[in-house]
Structure formats: structure tokens, C-alpha cells
Design an enzyme around this catalytic site. Sequence first.
Site, PDB file in Angstrom:
ATOM      1  N   SER A 241       0.852  -1.188   0.000  1.00  0.00           N
ATOM      2  CA  SER A 241       0.000   0.000   0.000  1.00  0.00           C
ATOM      3  C   SER A 241       0.884   1.233   0.000  1.00  0.00           C
ATOM      4  CB  SER A 241      -0.902   0.003   1.231  1.00  0.00           C
ATOM      5  OG  SER A 241      -0.113   0.296   2.372  1.00  0.00           O
ATOM      6  N   LYS A 242       0.258   2.383   0.006  1.00  0.00           N
ATOM      7  CA  LYS A 242       0.984   3.651  -0.059  1.00  0.00           C
ATOM      8  C   LYS A 242       2.057   3.777   1.021  1.00  0.00           C
ATOM      9  CE  LYS A 242      -2.426   6.701  -2.051  1.00  0.00           C
ATOM     10  NZ  LYS A 242      -3.570   7.457  -1.616  1.00  0.00           N
ATOM     11  N   ARG A 243       1.806   3.128   2.145  1.00  0.00           N
ATOM     12  CA  ARG A 243       2.790   3.175   3.232  1.00  0.00           C
ATOM     13  C   ARG A 243       4.171   2.711   2.769  1.00  0.00           C
ATOM     14  NH1 ARG A 243       2.168  -0.811   6.736  1.00  0.00           N
ATOM     15  NH2 ARG A 243       0.559  -1.814   5.518  1.00  0.00           N
ATOM     16  N   HIS A 244       4.167   1.802   1.780  1.00  0.00           N
ATOM     17  CA  HIS A 244       5.437   1.225   1.343  1.00  0.00           C
ATOM     18  C   HIS A 244       6.121   2.055   0.263  1.00  0.00           C
ATOM     19  CE1 HIS A 244       3.054  -2.290   2.811  1.00  0.00           C
ATOM     20  NE2 HIS A 244       4.180  -2.486   3.460  1.00  0.00           N
ATOM     21  N   GLY A 245       5.506   3.146  -0.140  1.00  0.00           N
ATOM     22  CA  GLY A 245       6.101   3.968  -1.212  1.00  0.00           C
ATOM     23  C   GLY A 245       5.144   4.043  -2.379  1.00  0.00           C
TER      24      GLY A 245
END
Length: 466
Positions: A241-245
Site C-alpha cells: 500500500s501507499k505506506r510502502h512507497g
Amino acid sequence: MSSSAPVRTRFAPSPTGYLHVGGARTALYCWLYARKTKGKFILRIEDTDLERSTQESVQAIIDAMEWLNLEYDEGPYYQTKRFDRYKEVVQQLLTEGKAYRCYCSKERLEKLREEQMARKEKPRYDGFCRDRKEPGEGPYVIRFKNPQTGAVEFDDLIRGKLVFENTELDDLIIARSDGTPTYNFTVVVDDWDMKITHVIRGDDHINNTPRQINILRALGATPPQYAHVSMILGSDGKRLSKRHGAVGVMQYREEGYLPEALLNYLVRLGWSHGDQEIFSMDELINLFDIKGINKAPSAFNPEKLLWLNQHYIKSSDPQHVAKELQWHMDQLGIDTTQGPPLTEVVTALSERAKTLREMAEKSRYFYTDLQYNDEAVKKNLTLDVAPALTEIREQFTNLNDWSKEPIHHVIQATADKLGLKMGKIAQPLRVAVTGDTISPPIDITLMLLGRDRVISRLDSALRLCS
Ligand code: GLU
């Protein structure tokens, strides 16, 4: 579908955001399989969720597919343009007694749900209206009469045989009270009408498959073959998800990735052919097979992607890389019409940039006014280098052939004449013409800059020498 039918795959995104790398991988698998089998690849926009679907998302998906070069043979088809057809099929099922009107109120369904939860049962519709003798009153939805006995079995091309008991499935709503069709139903009608032979999609849809197969069978259609692809995880083992980049395909474009690098990365994320890491598109079309797709989820590794990007920057045709670099130059507002051809810049910088964004930043000085790094100026443009720069400027003015060797020769001859080491001259020269201390070899840099720019930059540098 019989196994001899020509292969037809589809990518069926819901346009509720940008194209995610997971979606792009699914699209790639569908595309590869169609290309490999000389079948057709279809793009279908599943836009029936009117609240969440937007035209911008549709465009974002189409743009990303285009950038990745995943061209489709048919479509985009839009589900919102097919409402009449869905109504027709709902009517067919009603007429054939394979679907029924359900008048159950929200309150009744809510109560049923609470009771089932209290008994620790899975909430499901109890078939109240299925057996109703008298017509009901008020608003109604249409439910599909799911078989009540037996099981749905299918051979998932990735996971093998899967079995779902019909007692686990309830009577699915296929049309809402306002007459609009529901997701599982539109997919079925479309896969049927579009003669899809292979449904390759994310495993988040695996529980929809038995329901869809039952409806297809009720319609007299042979279900396609299914392949459910495992999800992509982040480095922490959680769903990417966005958390990972970056997760949007076009974000990777903005960050300076080549489409081939992203495709090569994505194909390997869940599919492999021995230990081979790098594949051309033709090789992939040749080697790809749905059976080679991994059952286990795969973890996204940004370093590997960066490594592949570098590989493709170095090894691709500079003309091709230049086209993508042009996009980045435009993004940065750099006018490339006054300066060296971009292909030559690519050749000079291909070993020096991991991304095209970086390459664009690093080639700014070929096209725009210099931005001096003050520290580099202070350190390198000193009074004692002025004679060397003056001499070189003189020689350059008289140089007949503005190419690498003669340029190199002038610098070497000046160093010899003034009794200086080459490096003592090359670095101030570099700062003089690029504004900083890092560039491709100085002779190549000078050649690309062109004589006029070099002379005028040397003039400015000589004024800075102190
Ligand atoms: N529209 C669905 C999604 O975006 C895909 C449905 C399918 O592939 O069957 O998740």
C-alpha cells in the site's frame, strides 16, 4: 469455453483511482497470455459504482496502459453503457424462474443478520422470498436462485482444484431496488458476452468465482477458466500500500522508471522462468505460461526494480530512452530544442543515472543557463587557473573540428604547455561549463555543449575567477 476456442482475456479495472502496480501486473499477465496464444486482450472498465468511479480514473488507467505499452485489441468497454443488456439478462433469469423478486425490508434483513450472528452462523439470506407464494409489496431487489445442494468445483490454473459447497453461498442480489445491476452480475454477463476464455485476476475475487460460475451455468454458458493471482506484499509482509512507497504505475514514471523495467519487474513478481531475471518482451511472450505463476504472495522489492531500471537505461536503444527522457525534461520545464540531441545525452549519461528523473536533472546544463554550485566555483575557479582557461578558450575558438578527439587534444596540449596535470585543468573547466564538479568525461561534455556555449561559459567563468 471449449479449450479450442480462441483465447480472449480481459483486464477489468474499476476506475476508482490510479492504476496500481498490482493491477498492472494482472493486466500484464492477461496481455502476455493473449499475445502468446495469438488471442485477444480486452479492456473493460467496471464503472457501475457511480459514486466511486471517475472519468479521471478512467483516463489514468488508459494512460498507464499506454505508457506500459499493453495495447488492447478491444475496448475499452464501459459497463455503464451496457445497462440495457444487464436488464435483459435479469429479465431472462426471471422468466426462466432462475431469479426472483425479493421484497424483504432492510429491517428484516438486519434482524436476520443479528440472529445469525448471535448463533455464530455466517450471515446469509434465508431464501424467504424464494419460496413466497403471494406476490410481495413495495420495493424489491432481484436475487439469483443459487443451487441449494451440491458444490461448485473448478480447476484454478494457479491454485488447482477448488471446491465450494453451495450451502455456503446464498441467493445473491443481481439487481438493486433501483434496477441497477450488481458487480458479480455485470462481470458474469460481460465475461459471457465478450466470450472471455481466461479470467486472470487478483485472488481477492476468489470467493466471487463460485457465485459467478453458478450464474453462468444458469444462463447456459460454459464458464471461462480462472486463474487467481496472489497479492503483492510490502517488505513488512503486509499487503502493498501507499505506506510502502509508490504504488501507482504513473508514480513510477514520474520517479524516472522505464516501462520495460517496471514490466520486467512486475512479471517476475509472481512468475518465474528458472533464475532468469531479465526478459525482453518477445522472450516473455514466448516463455510466459499461467502455470508458471506462483501461488504464494510475493514481496515488492524497490531495490531490485531500481537495479532493473539501471540495466534498461544502460542497455536500451538510446533513441527509445531519449523519448522517455524528453517527457522528464518537459516535466522539469527544460526546453531541449536549443542544445545537443537527447539521444547523445542519453549515451553520455546512461552509466551515470539510475533513473531518468536523475538523468534529466543531471543534463539540465546542456540546455539552460548555468546554476553554479558556489562551493565548486570557489574551490575550482581560482585566479591561478585563469591562464589555462584563457588559453583553452583561444584554442577552442580556432578549432576546426568540434569533436571529442580534437577537444581532448587542446586540453592535453594546454596542460603540457603550462606544465599542469590534466586533472588540474579538467576540473576547473568542468565547473566553468557545467557549474559543478560532476559530469561525463570533459571532452564529451564540451562536445555536447557545443562551441558557442562553451566559449560564452568560459568567458563568464573567467570573470568569476578570483
Ligand atoms: N473490477 C474488479 C476490480 O477492479 C475486477 C473484476 C474481475 O477481474 O473480475 O477489482
